[in-house]
Design a protein around this motif. Structure first.
Motif, PDB file in Angstrom:
ATOM      1  N   ASN A   1       1.219  -0.832   0.113  1.00  0.00           N
ATOM      2  CA  ASN A   1       0.364  -0.121  -0.057  1.00  0.00           C
ATOM      3  C   ASN A   1       0.877   1.546   0.144  1.00  0.00           C
ATOM      4  O   ASN A   1       2.342   1.135  -0.017  1.00  0.00           O
ATOM      5  CB  ASN A   1      -0.926  -0.094   1.206  1.00  0.00           C
TER       6      ASN A   1
ATOM      7  N   ILE B   1      -7.230   1.262  -1.045  1.00  0.00           N
ATOM      8  CA  ILE B   1      -5.447   0.856  -0.659  1.00  0.00           C
ATOM      9  C   ILE B   1      -5.298   0.679  -2.626  1.00  0.00           C
ATOM     10  O   ILE B   1      -5.553   0.155  -3.539  1.00  0.00           O
ATOM     11  CB  ILE B   1      -5.484  -1.413  -0.874  1.00  0.00           C
TER      12      ILE B   1
ATOM     13  N   ILE C   1     -17.570  -3.406  -1.929  1.00  0.00           N
ATOM     14  CA  ILE C   1     -16.073  -3.228  -0.744  1.00  0.00           C
ATOM     15  C   ILE C   1     -15.280  -4.540  -0.765  1.00  0.00           C
ATOM     16  O   ILE C   1     -15.959  -5.759  -1.076  1.00  0.00           O
ATOM     17  CB  ILE C   1     -16.775  -3.866   1.674  1.00  0.00           C
TER      18      ILE C   1
ATOM     19  N   LYS D   1     -12.003  -0.362   0.226  1.00  0.00           N
ATOM     20  CA  LYS D   1     -12.813  -0.404   1.373  1.00  0.00           C
ATOM     21  C   LYS D   1     -14.124  -0.015   2.059  1.00  0.00           C
ATOM     22  O   LYS D   1     -14.113  -0.468   2.767  1.00  0.00           O
ATOM     23  CB  LYS D   1     -11.138   0.492   2.064  1.00  0.00           C
ATOM     24  N   THR D   2     -14.424   0.929   1.004  1.00  0.00           N
ATOM     25  CA  THR D   2     -16.137   1.219   1.212  1.00  0.00           C
ATOM     26  C   THR D   2     -16.782   1.214  -0.129  1.00  0.00           C
ATOM     27  O   THR D   2     -16.348   0.932  -1.228  1.00  0.00           O
ATOM     28  CB  THR D   2     -15.889   2.208   1.694  1.00  0.00           C
TER      29      THR D   2
ATOM     30  N   GLN E   1     -12.979  -9.533   3.547  1.00  0.00           N
ATOM     31  CA  GLN E   1     -12.637  -7.740   3.524  1.00  0.00           C
ATOM     32  C   GLN E   1     -12.525  -7.349   4.427  1.00  0.00           C
ATOM     33  O   GLN E   1     -12.346  -6.119   4.936  1.00  0.00           O
ATOM     34  CB  GLN E   1     -13.843  -7.974   2.434  1.00  0.00           C
TER      35      GLN E   1
ATOM     36  N   LEU F   1      -9.840  -5.323   5.558  1.00  0.00           N
ATOM     37  CA  LEU F   1      -8.974  -4.126   4.663  1.00  0.00           C
ATOM     38  C   LEU F   1      -8.896  -2.458   5.036  1.00  0.00           C
ATOM     39  O   LEU F   1      -7.925  -2.392   4.846  1.00  0.00           O
ATOM     40  CB  LEU F   1      -9.960  -3.978   3.643  1.00  0.00           C
ATOM     41  N   GLN F   2      -9.550  -2.838   6.214  1.00  0.00           N
ATOM     42  CA  GLN F   2      -9.320  -1.661   7.292  1.00  0.00           C
ATOM     43  C   GLN F   2      -8.355  -1.986   7.713  1.00  0.00           C
ATOM     44  O   GLN F   2      -7.931  -1.196   8.588  1.00  0.00           O
ATOM     45  CB  GLN F   2     -10.663  -1.712   8.600  1.00  0.00           C
TER      46      GLN F   2
END
Length: 350
Positions: A252, A261, A284, A305-306, A325, A328-329
């Motif tokens: 990233n 990302i 997501i 991510k969203t 998933q 990812l945060q």
């Protein structure tokens, strides 16, 4: 520090020996068991506890065993592996002082209060030998809430305690309910690695798998993250054209975007013309590549991510599996990533 669980109602056999070795090889340092679970046959407790201690010693693992006053008599003598006793309710401050002088102990994090702390302080107890362990909760809807847990962790750590909590396993869930053994209710049936990272961010010093089974794929992901500092993300691809040309390890950007990302490595190579196609809604976990309509950004690879709307300048080429998933945060600045392609039909759910 990471730990796993193994209970005395399961046999100590070659399969168990292999499991202990695998967990030790993948970065786990302690094993938790219990001497007072009602389902266990009292006749085999001492023998299996001795065998468990021997397995742990062979693999360089420390042991934490849950005991109450009645079950202490099943604890074998002449133990060689490093042992911590997790004391169930019913032990007096004097008991805690005396036992902690012999070996490290863990107390129930939910029942430690100011009065007990003051009494232990008066007895000049060495708090470096006492940890605060949260319970696990087999019955759904009974696990702890995040806000209470975080507040309790902060208070315990302010007193000098190391804290511990449990996450559910992803294989061979413990009976009789077989619905996972989390400390936090919100983590039941969720990705174990995401659960672990969340607990660490909430100030937890040790994370243990409550259930007695952990899949080899998840063992690998834990080792990659905690030892190699690389996050493994399972995915399925609709278009491999861009993905197949990338190196194994991705990163990233050091200036992480809010919504996506952004993979560094794609900006370091020449890309051929990418026509616009499959410009659908980006949910997501969606993997995307910018097409020719984005000009100089053409070829940029992103993981969403969203939820984002469709964009004619962005092609959807794959998706991170549903289970992963939630990871990812936790992809921060410069995070190493390995994209693990799955064959069709497996969405990575646990």
């Amino acid at each position: 520090m990471l730990g796993f669980s193994y209970y005395l109602n399961d046999p100590i056999n070659p399969k168990a020996q292999m499991y202990f070795q695998q967990m030790a090889d993948h970065g786990f340092e302690e094993v938790f068991s219990s001497l007072h679970i009602p389902e266990d046959d009292p006749q085999v407790k001492t023998k299996r506890m001795q065998q468990l201690m021997q397995l742990a010693e062979n693999d360089g693992l420390s042991v934490v065993v849950d005991v109450n006053k009645d079950s202490l008599k099943y604890l074998p003598h002449n133990l060689t592996a490093k042992l911590t006793l997790r004391l169930d309710d019913g032990f007096s401050p004097e008991d805690i002082r005396d036992i902690s002088q012999e070996m490290p102990i863990a107390l129930n994090a939910s029942t430690i209060n100011k009065n007990l702390y003051s009494q232990l302080h008066e007895y000049q107890v060495d708090f470096s030998r006492i940890e605060a362990w949260h319970n696990f909760y087999p019955r759904p809807e009974t696990g702890l809430g995040i806000d209470w847990f975080a507040k309790r962790n902060r208070w315990l750590k302010s007193l000098g305690f190391k804290t511990q909590a449990f996450i559910p396993g992803d294989q061979h869930l413990r009976g009789p309910l077989k619905l996972g053994l989390p400390t936090l209710e919100s983590q039941r049936n969720k990705n174990p690695l995401a659960n672990t990272i969340q607990l660490l961010e909430l100030g937890t010093d040790k994370v243990f798998i409550g259930d007695p089974g952990f899949s080899s794929s998840m063992q690998h992901k834990f080792k990659q993250y905690f030892v190699q500092h690389c996050l493994v993300l399972d995915y399925q691809a609709f278009d491999e054209t861009v993905l197949s040309e990338l190196p194994d390890i991705l990163h990233n950007r050091l200036d992480p975007a809010l919504d996506v990302i952004r993979i560094v490595e794609v900006r370091q190579r020449q890309v051929s013309n990418i026509p616009a196609q499959n410009n659908v809604k980006r949910s997501i976990g969606t993997i995307t590549v910018d097409n020719e309509l984005y000009g100089r950004y053409m070829g940029e690879l992103q993981i969403v991510k969203t939820d984002l709307p469709a964009d004619e300048k962005v092609n959807v080429i794959g998706s991170i599996t549903k289970s992963d998933q939630s990871l990812l945060q936790y992809v921060g600045a410069g995070q190493k990533i390995f994209l693990n392609k799955l064959s069709g039909g497996n969405d990575g759910s646990i």
